[in-house]
Design an enzyme around this catalytic site. Structure first.
Site, PDB file in Angstrom:
ATOM      1  N   ASP A   7     -33.124 -52.997 -76.754  1.00 13.48           N
ATOM      2  CA  ASP A   7     -33.665 -52.482 -78.049  1.00 13.48           C
ATOM      3  C   ASP A   7     -33.056 -53.020 -79.131  1.00 13.48           C
ATOM      4  OD1 ASP A   7     -35.752 -50.860 -77.019  1.00 13.48           O
ATOM      5  OD2 ASP A   7     -34.404 -49.145 -77.117  1.00 13.48           O
ATOM      6  N   ALA A  22     -30.116 -41.260 -86.717  1.00 11.59           N
ATOM      7  CA  ALA A  22     -28.976 -41.094 -86.151  1.00 11.59           C
ATOM      8  C   ALA A  22     -29.431 -40.541 -84.523  1.00 11.59           C
ATOM      9  CB  ALA A  22     -27.858 -39.874 -86.514  1.00 11.59           C
ATOM     10  N   GLY A  23     -30.566 -41.018 -84.219  1.00 13.15           N
ATOM     11  CA  GLY A  23     -31.316 -40.617 -82.883  1.00 13.15           C
ATOM     12  C   GLY A  23     -30.915 -42.055 -81.748  1.00 13.15           C
ATOM     13  N   GLY A  24     -31.602 -41.710 -80.913  1.00 12.68           N
ATOM     14  CA  GLY A  24     -31.527 -43.143 -79.972  1.00 12.68           C
ATOM     15  C   GLY A  24     -31.762 -44.360 -80.453  1.00 12.68           C
ATOM     16  N   THR A  49     -38.599 -45.027 -70.963  1.00 11.34           N
ATOM     17  CA  THR A  49     -38.980 -44.649 -72.536  1.00 11.34           C
ATOM     18  C   THR A  49     -38.909 -43.122 -72.738  1.00 11.34           C
ATOM     19  OG1 THR A  49     -40.537 -45.132 -74.272  1.00 11.34           O
ATOM     20  CG2 THR A  49     -41.377 -44.645 -72.087  1.00 11.34           C
ATOM     21  N   LYS A 103     -34.385 -42.375 -71.489  1.00 11.22           N
ATOM     22  CA  LYS A 103     -33.425 -43.607 -71.875  1.00 11.22           C
ATOM     23  C   LYS A 103     -31.675 -42.842 -71.535  1.00 11.22           C
ATOM     24  CE  LYS A 103     -36.024 -46.097 -74.961  1.00 11.22           C
ATOM     25  NZ  LYS A 103     -36.025 -46.879 -76.321  1.00 11.22           N
TER      26      LYS A 103
HETATM   27  P1  NAP Z   1     -34.799 -39.614 -81.849  1.00 11.12           P
HETATM   28  O1  NAP Z   1     -33.694 -39.884 -81.026  1.00 11.12           O
HETATM   29  O2  NAP Z   1     -35.711 -38.282 -81.552  1.00 11.12           O
HETATM   30  O3  NAP Z   1     -34.237 -39.577 -83.375  1.00 11.12           O
HETATM   31  C1  NAP Z   1     -35.155 -39.255 -84.665  1.00 11.12           C
HETATM   32  C2  NAP Z   1     -34.774 -39.465 -85.894  1.00 11.12           C
HETATM   33  O4  NAP Z   1     -35.734 -39.019 -86.854  1.00 11.12           O
HETATM   34  C3  NAP Z   1     -33.427 -38.689 -86.152  1.00 11.12           C
HETATM   35  O5  NAP Z   1     -32.460 -39.445 -86.995  1.00 11.12           O
HETATM   36  C4  NAP Z   1     -33.869 -37.692 -86.901  1.00 11.12           C
HETATM   37  O6  NAP Z   1     -32.892 -36.929 -87.715  1.00 11.12           O
HETATM   38  C5  NAP Z   1     -35.006 -38.256 -87.771  1.00 11.12           C
HETATM   39  N1  NAP Z   1     -36.004 -37.288 -88.196  1.00 11.12           N
HETATM   40  C6  NAP Z   1     -37.158 -36.634 -87.388  1.00 11.12           C
HETATM   41  N2  NAP Z   1     -37.773 -36.138 -88.317  1.00 11.12           N
HETATM   42  C7  NAP Z   1     -37.013 -36.045 -89.564  1.00 11.12           C
HETATM   43  C8  NAP Z   1     -37.643 -35.457 -90.911  1.00 11.12           C
HETATM   44  N3  NAP Z   1     -38.673 -34.643 -91.033  1.00 11.12           N
HETATM   45  N4  NAP Z   1     -36.588 -35.791 -92.071  1.00 11.12           N
HETATM   46  C9  NAP Z   1     -35.844 -36.830 -92.011  1.00 11.12           C
HETATM   47  N5  NAP Z   1     -35.436 -37.244 -90.664  1.00 11.12           N
HETATM   48  C10 NAP Z   1     -36.098 -37.071 -89.296  1.00 11.12           C
HETATM   49  O7  NAP Z   1     -36.041 -40.715 -81.881  1.00 11.12           O
HETATM   50  P2  NAP Z   1     -35.775 -42.326 -81.537  1.00 11.12           P
HETATM   51  O8  NAP Z   1     -35.819 -42.506 -80.198  1.00 11.12           O
HETATM   52  O9  NAP Z   1     -34.564 -42.508 -82.105  1.00 11.12           O
HETATM   53  O10 NAP Z   1     -36.892 -43.030 -82.260  1.00 11.12           O
HETATM   54  C11 NAP Z   1     -36.968 -42.916 -83.764  1.00 11.12           C
HETATM   55  C12 NAP Z   1     -38.179 -43.942 -84.078  1.00 11.12           C
HETATM   56  O11 NAP Z   1     -37.846 -45.393 -83.760  1.00 11.12           O
HETATM   57  C13 NAP Z   1     -39.548 -43.474 -83.576  1.00 11.12           C
HETATM   58  O12 NAP Z   1     -40.567 -43.681 -84.792  1.00 11.12           O
HETATM   59  C14 NAP Z   1     -39.760 -44.500 -82.423  1.00 11.12           C
HETATM   60  O13 NAP Z   1     -41.297 -44.706 -82.266  1.00 11.12           O
HETATM   61  C15 NAP Z   1     -39.106 -45.769 -83.188  1.00 11.12           C
HETATM   62  N6  NAP Z   1     -38.574 -46.691 -82.190  1.00 11.12           N
HETATM   63  C16 NAP Z   1     -39.262 -48.030 -81.957  1.00 11.12           C
HETATM   64  C17 NAP Z   1     -38.950 -48.985 -81.320  1.00 11.12           C
HETATM   65  C18 NAP Z   1     -39.349 -50.210 -81.312  1.00 11.12           C
HETATM   66  O14 NAP Z   1     -39.314 -51.153 -80.384  1.00 11.12           O
HETATM   67  N7  NAP Z   1     -40.102 -50.716 -82.418  1.00 11.12           N
HETATM   68  C19 NAP Z   1     -37.909 -48.562 -80.283  1.00 11.12           C
HETATM   69  C20 NAP Z   1     -37.454 -47.396 -80.142  1.00 11.12           C
HETATM   70  C21 NAP Z   1     -37.541 -46.428 -81.148  1.00 11.12           C
HETATM   71  P3  NAP Z   1     -32.205 -35.623 -87.517  1.00 11.12           P
HETATM   72  O15 NAP Z   1     -30.845 -35.985 -86.560  1.00 11.12           O
HETATM   73  O16 NAP Z   1     -31.902 -34.796 -88.933  1.00 11.12           O
HETATM   74  O17 NAP Z   1     -32.988 -34.703 -86.532  1.00 11.12           O
END
Ligand code: NAP
Length: 308
Positions: A128, A154-156, A88, A92
């Site tokens: 995922d 556009a994150g992971g 996690t 990843k």
């Molecule tokens: P990540 O790689 O850090 O990506 C974060 C994303 O959120 C980016 O697109 C970022 O945009 C955006 N963001 C953060 N703060 C922002 C703001 N203030 N305004 C607009 N956009 C913002 O994180 P991740 O791993 O992809 O995870 C993203 C979410 O998915 C988390 O909440 C995580 O808990 C959830 N998730 C859930 C599962 C599940 O099984 N349910 C699995 C994986 C992840 P920028 O590029 O502009 O910074």
């Protein structure tokens, strides 16, 4: 027989000192205290052991592993007999170079969350996207291909979601993000392996509501909504005939985005089902058997409620 404490956080140094039983599994993260994977997997293993006593020897733990120690710690987990590992945040992508094989799906998603031991090394997969696909059907009664998908982030997590949409054959995919450079990098990678798919982009700083498709499914893969003071990442009331909102966030259980959608009569669900289904798929990969979903869901719900 192992009797794992699902709340206990272990360190890599514990590998040499403790007995984790003959068939251990674990999630590695940094931090990892928040992970609800141990209660989820241990509940499924307990249920599976009723029919097949070999699962009494299986147990799932959580390990706090700093990113700089991850690669060097993997052989230690293999040596100690860990059959499978989940990775996690933030492991990843960090883990990719240490793996002997990575599935095509995981390569497209640019990340792995499920490792399976093969000799003294691990192979990698990503569950995922599968989790999202199952969750959207289960909670909203929608598939990723039957309507346009508006993906936020556009994150992971967004990359896994986008890759899953394309693997499923989605033909109308829109992706919005705050940082445009990151968004273009993601879309560039997606177009490389799926050049025939039309992917359209927009900025979350200035959402072009008029230009977005009617009747879409919105998937929130940004972290906006994890904090109670967070604003709406998109206003579902301004979207034409929105079919549903799937918010990947599961804590809090109801985000502002979900509230706004539900108040407007738009179906909405949180990320818990995705969390459960990615776990189900991981345990299927490790055991090679069908996995009972109900005990995993109950354990996940309880663990998340206990955290609140
Ligand atoms: P990540 O790689 O850090 O990506 C974060 C994303 O959120 C980016 O697109 C970022 O945009 C955006 N963001 C953060 N703060 C922002 C703001 N203030 N305004 C607009 N956009 C913002 O994180 P991740 O791993 O992809 O995870 C993203 C979410 O998915 C988390 O909440 C995580 O808990 C959830 N998730 C859930 C599962 C599940 O099984 N349910 C699995 C994986 C992840 P920028 O590029 O502009 O910074």
């Amino acid at each position: 027989m192992p009797n794992p404490d699902s709340a206990q956080v272990y360190q890599v140094s514990d590998l040499g000192k403790m007995d984790f039983g003959p068939s251990p599994l674990a999630v590695l993260g940094y931090p990892v205290k928040h992970s609800v994977s141990p209660p989820m997997h241990n509940a499924a293993l307990q249920e599976m052991s009723r029919k097949n006593p070999q699962y009494r020897e299986w147990a799932y733990y959580k390990f706090e592993v700093p990113p700089e120690k991850l690669i060097e710690s993997l052989p230690l987990f293999a040596e100690k007999g860990f059959l499978g590992l989940n990775c996690t945040i933030p492991h990843k992508t960090v883990v990719l170079p240490a793996l002997s094989e990575v599935t095509g799906g995981a390569r497209r998603k640019g990340a792995v969350n499920t490792l399976k031991r093969k000799g003294d090394i691990y192979t990698g997969d990503n569950t995922d996207g599968f989790g999202l696909q199952k969750a959207v059907v289960e909670t909203l009664g929608l598939s990723l291909t039957e309507c346009p998908v508006i993906l936020l982030g556009a994150g992971g997590a967004a990359r896994a979601a986008a890759a899953q949409c394309l693997e499923q054959g989605a033909s109308d995919l829109w992706i919005g993000n705050r940082n445009q450079e990151r968004l273009q990098a993601l879309v560039g990678a997606l177009r490389e392996w799926s050049p025939q798919t039309r992917i359209r982009t927009f900025s979350l700083k200035n959402i072009p509501y008029e230009g977005l498709p009617a009747g879409a499914l919105v998937v929130n893969s940004t972290s906006v909504g994890m904090q109670v003071k967070d604003p709406l990442p998109i206003d579902p009331r301004k979207l034409s005939a929105c079919r549903g909102i799937y918010d990947m966030i599961y804590s809090p259980p109801e985000t502002l985005l979900m509230q706004a959608a539900l108040e407007a009569g738009i179906p909405a669900a949180n990320g818990m089902a995705m969390l459960v289904w990615q776990g189900v798929k991981a345990l299927e990969i490790w055991t090679g058997e069908p996995v009972p979903v109900a005990p995993m869901r109950t354990a996940c719900e309880k663990a998340l409620t206990d955290k609140e």
